[in-house]
Every structure is written in structure tokens, then in C-alpha cells.
Enzyme design. Structure first.
Site, PDB file in Angstrom:
ATOM      1  N   LYS A   1       0.816  -1.217   0.000  1.00 42.39           N
ATOM      2  CA  LYS A   1       0.000   0.000   0.000  1.00 42.39           C
ATOM      3  C   LYS A   1       0.858   1.279   0.000  1.00 42.39           C
ATOM      4  O   LYS A   1       2.069   1.240   0.293  1.00 42.39           O
ATOM      5  CB  LYS A   1      -0.925  -0.022   1.225  1.00 42.39           C
ATOM      6  CG  LYS A   1      -1.971  -1.149   1.182  1.00 42.39           C
ATOM      7  CD  LYS A   1      -2.969  -0.992   2.316  1.00 42.39           C
ATOM      8  CE  LYS A   1      -4.012  -2.087   2.307  1.00 42.39           C
ATOM      9  NZ  LYS A   1      -5.055  -1.867   3.333  1.00 42.39           N
TER      10      LYS A   1
ATOM     11  N   TYR B   1     -12.640  -1.563  -3.612  1.00 42.89           N
ATOM     12  CA  TYR B   1     -13.165  -1.729  -2.247  1.00 42.89           C
ATOM     13  C   TYR B   1     -14.683  -1.541  -2.194  1.00 42.89           C
ATOM     14  O   TYR B   1     -15.224  -1.180  -1.139  1.00 42.89           O
ATOM     15  CB  TYR B   1     -12.472  -0.758  -1.296  1.00 42.89           C
ATOM     16  CG  TYR B   1     -11.075  -1.195  -0.875  1.00 42.89           C
ATOM     17  CD1 TYR B   1     -10.880  -2.328  -0.078  1.00 42.89           C
ATOM     18  CD2 TYR B   1      -9.946  -0.480  -1.257  1.00 42.89           C
ATOM     19  CE1 TYR B   1      -9.609  -2.729   0.317  1.00 42.89           C
ATOM     20  CE2 TYR B   1      -8.663  -0.879  -0.865  1.00 42.89           C
ATOM     21  CZ  TYR B   1      -8.510  -2.002  -0.077  1.00 42.89           C
ATOM     22  OH  TYR B   1      -7.251  -2.399   0.317  1.00 42.89           O
TER      23      TYR B   1
ATOM     24  N   ASN C   1      -2.148   0.104   6.813  1.00 45.15           N
ATOM     25  CA  ASN C   1      -1.643  -1.178   7.322  1.00 45.15           C
ATOM     26  C   ASN C   1      -0.730  -1.921   6.342  1.00 45.15           C
ATOM     27  O   ASN C   1      -0.638  -3.143   6.370  1.00 45.15           O
ATOM     28  CB  ASN C   1      -2.800  -2.056   7.818  1.00 45.15           C
ATOM     29  CG  ASN C   1      -3.780  -2.413   6.723  1.00 45.15           C
ATOM     30  OD1 ASN C   1      -3.660  -1.911   5.612  1.00 45.15           O
ATOM     31  ND2 ASN C   1      -4.730  -3.276   7.028  1.00 45.15           N
TER      32      ASN C   1
ATOM     33  N   HIS D   1      -2.317  -5.469   1.631  1.00 39.87           N
ATOM     34  CA  HIS D   1      -3.642  -6.086   1.516  1.00 39.87           C
ATOM     35  C   HIS D   1      -3.466  -7.549   1.138  1.00 39.87           C
ATOM     36  O   HIS D   1      -2.514  -7.905   0.453  1.00 39.87           O
ATOM     37  CB  HIS D   1      -4.462  -5.375   0.424  1.00 39.87           C
ATOM     38  CG  HIS D   1      -5.694  -6.119   0.024  1.00 39.87           C
ATOM     39  ND1 HIS D   1      -6.854  -6.086   0.763  1.00 39.87           N
ATOM     40  CD2 HIS D   1      -5.934  -6.948  -1.019  1.00 39.87           C
ATOM     41  CE1 HIS D   1      -7.760  -6.859   0.182  1.00 39.87           C
ATOM     42  NE2 HIS D   1      -7.231  -7.385  -0.900  1.00 39.87           N
TER      43      HIS D   1
ATOM     44  N   GLU E   1     -10.085 -10.191  -7.491  1.00 40.08           N
ATOM     45  CA  GLU E   1      -9.161  -9.073  -7.267  1.00 40.08           C
ATOM     46  C   GLU E   1      -7.999  -9.100  -8.255  1.00 40.08           C
ATOM     47  O   GLU E   1      -7.568  -8.049  -8.746  1.00 40.08           O
ATOM     48  CB  GLU E   1      -8.663  -9.107  -5.820  1.00 40.08           C
ATOM     49  CG  GLU E   1      -9.778  -8.776  -4.826  1.00 40.08           C
ATOM     50  CD  GLU E   1      -9.375  -8.891  -3.362  1.00 40.08           C
ATOM     51  OE1 GLU E   1     -10.230  -8.632  -2.508  1.00 40.08           O
ATOM     52  OE2 GLU E   1      -8.204  -9.239  -3.068  1.00 40.08           O
TER      53      GLU E   1
HETATM   54  P1  CMP Z   1      -7.549  -4.390   3.720  1.00 36.87           P
HETATM   55  O1  CMP Z   1      -7.133  -5.790   3.971  1.00 36.87           O
HETATM   56  O2  CMP Z   1      -6.926  -3.685   2.585  1.00 36.87           O
HETATM   57  O3  CMP Z   1      -9.152  -4.354   3.520  1.00 36.87           O
HETATM   58  C1  CMP Z   1      -9.935  -3.216   3.835  1.00 36.87           C
HETATM   59  C2  CMP Z   1      -9.167  -2.155   4.552  1.00 36.87           C
HETATM   60  O4  CMP Z   1      -9.919  -1.175   5.223  1.00 36.87           O
HETATM   61  C3  CMP Z   1      -8.352  -2.811   5.644  1.00 36.87           C
HETATM   62  O5  CMP Z   1      -7.288  -3.541   5.064  1.00 36.87           O
HETATM   63  C4  CMP Z   1      -7.965  -1.604   6.511  1.00 36.87           C
HETATM   64  O6  CMP Z   1      -6.747  -1.031   6.110  1.00 36.87           O
HETATM   65  C5  CMP Z   1      -9.062  -0.599   6.218  1.00 36.87           C
HETATM   66  N1  CMP Z   1      -9.825  -0.250   7.401  1.00 36.87           N
HETATM   67  C6  CMP Z   1      -9.900   0.976   7.959  1.00 36.87           C
HETATM   68  N2  CMP Z   1     -10.699   0.970   9.019  1.00 36.87           N
HETATM   69  C7  CMP Z   1     -11.157  -0.284   9.176  1.00 36.87           C
HETATM   70  C8  CMP Z   1     -12.042  -0.922  10.116  1.00 36.87           C
HETATM   71  N3  CMP Z   1     -12.608  -0.249  11.112  1.00 36.87           N
HETATM   72  N4  CMP Z   1     -12.271  -2.237   9.944  1.00 36.87           N
HETATM   73  C9  CMP Z   1     -11.712  -2.925   8.909  1.00 36.87           C
HETATM   74  N5  CMP Z   1     -10.878  -2.372   8.003  1.00 36.87           N
HETATM   75  C10 CMP Z   1     -10.606  -1.067   8.128  1.00 36.87           C
END
Ligand code: CMP
Length: 141
Positions: A10, A50, A113, A116, A127
Site C-alpha cells: 500500500k 473496495y 496497514n 492487503h 481481485e
Molecule cells: P484491507 O485488507 O486492505 O481491507 C480493507 C481495509 O480497510 C483494511 O485492510 C484496513 O486497512 C481498512 N480499514 C480501515 N478501518 C477499518 C475498520 N474499522 N475495519 C476494517 N478495516 C478497516
């Protein structure tokens, strides 16, 4: 049996200079990289990718962040690829991620984070197809 998963390194990880180290983790964990592209997602691409999270409180912030800079999208292959990649990256929230996982070592928050990973085989295929055509993916052998 080998199967596939989809990964994103990311914008936070690229911005913080972790791209090379995360690619190294992918190789060390013995994934075959079938395809990789350094891209900057448009807001529309991030919203489409998303779409499952549309309407959730973090959707705005998530799609703004994912289109805020360069990221790397990857198609990976390995036995039980989806579960193996999720284990390699750790819990969604880096605060809950196990030691030695990518999110523990390179991520700063739930929103930013670092990586993904797909959560199921059908989602992995969907995806991968969002960013790659089959002809762009290099066969493992
Ligand atoms: P990812 O695995 O990319 O899938 C969705 C993303 O939303 C997740 O990682 C997080 O980085 C982001 N995100 C932000 N806030 C939340 C939340 N409260 N719960 C879950 N995902 C979140």
C-alpha cells in the site's frame, strides 16, 4: 495444489521505503510472483476495488488513502496461497499482528496497514482480474 492470491503493497509502505523489504518477505515466504505492477490508483479504481466496503464509516478514508500515492499490486502463487499470505501479513490491525508478520514490522495503523491480502479464493480471482489480464500473469513453470 498451488493456488493464487492477490496482494497490494500500500501507499504508506511505498512512501516509507519498505517496498523492497516487503518484496523480499514475499520471496522468503516462497510465493511465486506471477505478476507485479507499480501503479497509482485513481479514486475511482480504489472505490471499485473496495466496493464491498461502500457505506462503511472507513470507506471515504480508505479510498482516499489508497489513491494517495504509488502502490504495488501483485498476483502470487503458492500452496494454499490465500491462507499463507494472510499468515505472512498478520492481523488487519497491526496492533494485533503477530511478531514477524509484515504488518507488525511495517504498518502503523488499521487504516495504513502496509499490505492487503485476499480473504478467499473467489475474491482472490476477482481481485487479480481487477488489475491483471490472464496474459500478463507468468506461469509458475
Ligand atoms: P484491507 O485488507 O486492505 O481491507 C480493507 C481495509 O480497510 C483494511 O485492510 C484496513 O486497512 C481498512 N480499514 C480501515 N478501518 C477499518 C475498520 N474499522 N475495519 C476494517 N478495516 C478497516
Amino acid at each position: 495444489m498451488s493456488n493464487r492470491t492477490f496482494a497490494i503493497i500500500k501507499p504508506d509502505a511505498v512512501r516509507n521505503g519498505y517496498l523492497g523489504q516487503i518484496i523480499d518477505r514475499i520471496i522468503q515466504a516462497e510465493f511465486v510472483i506471477l505478476g507485479a505492477k507499480l501503479i497509482r490508483m485513481t479514486r475511482e479504481q480504489a472505490e471499485g476495488f473496495y466496493a464491498i466496503h461502500r457505506g462503511k464509516p472507513f470507506y471515504e478514508e480508505l479510498t482516499r488513502f489508497m489513491s494517495s500515492g504509488k502502490c504495488m499490486v501483485l498476483a502470487l502463487e503458492k500452496e494454499n496461497a490465500v491462507a499463507a499470505w494472510r499468515k505472512t501479513i498478520g492481523a488487519t490491525n497491526p496492533a494485533d499482528a503477530a511478531p514477524g508478520t509484515i504488518r507488525k514490522d511495517f504498518a502503523s495503523s488499521l487504516g495504513e496497514n502496509a499490505v492487503h491480502g485476499s480473504d478467499s479464493d473467489p475474491n482472490a480471482e476477482q481481485e487479480i482480474a481487477f488489475f491483471f489480464s490472464e496474459s500478463e500473469l507468468i506461469a509458475a513453470k
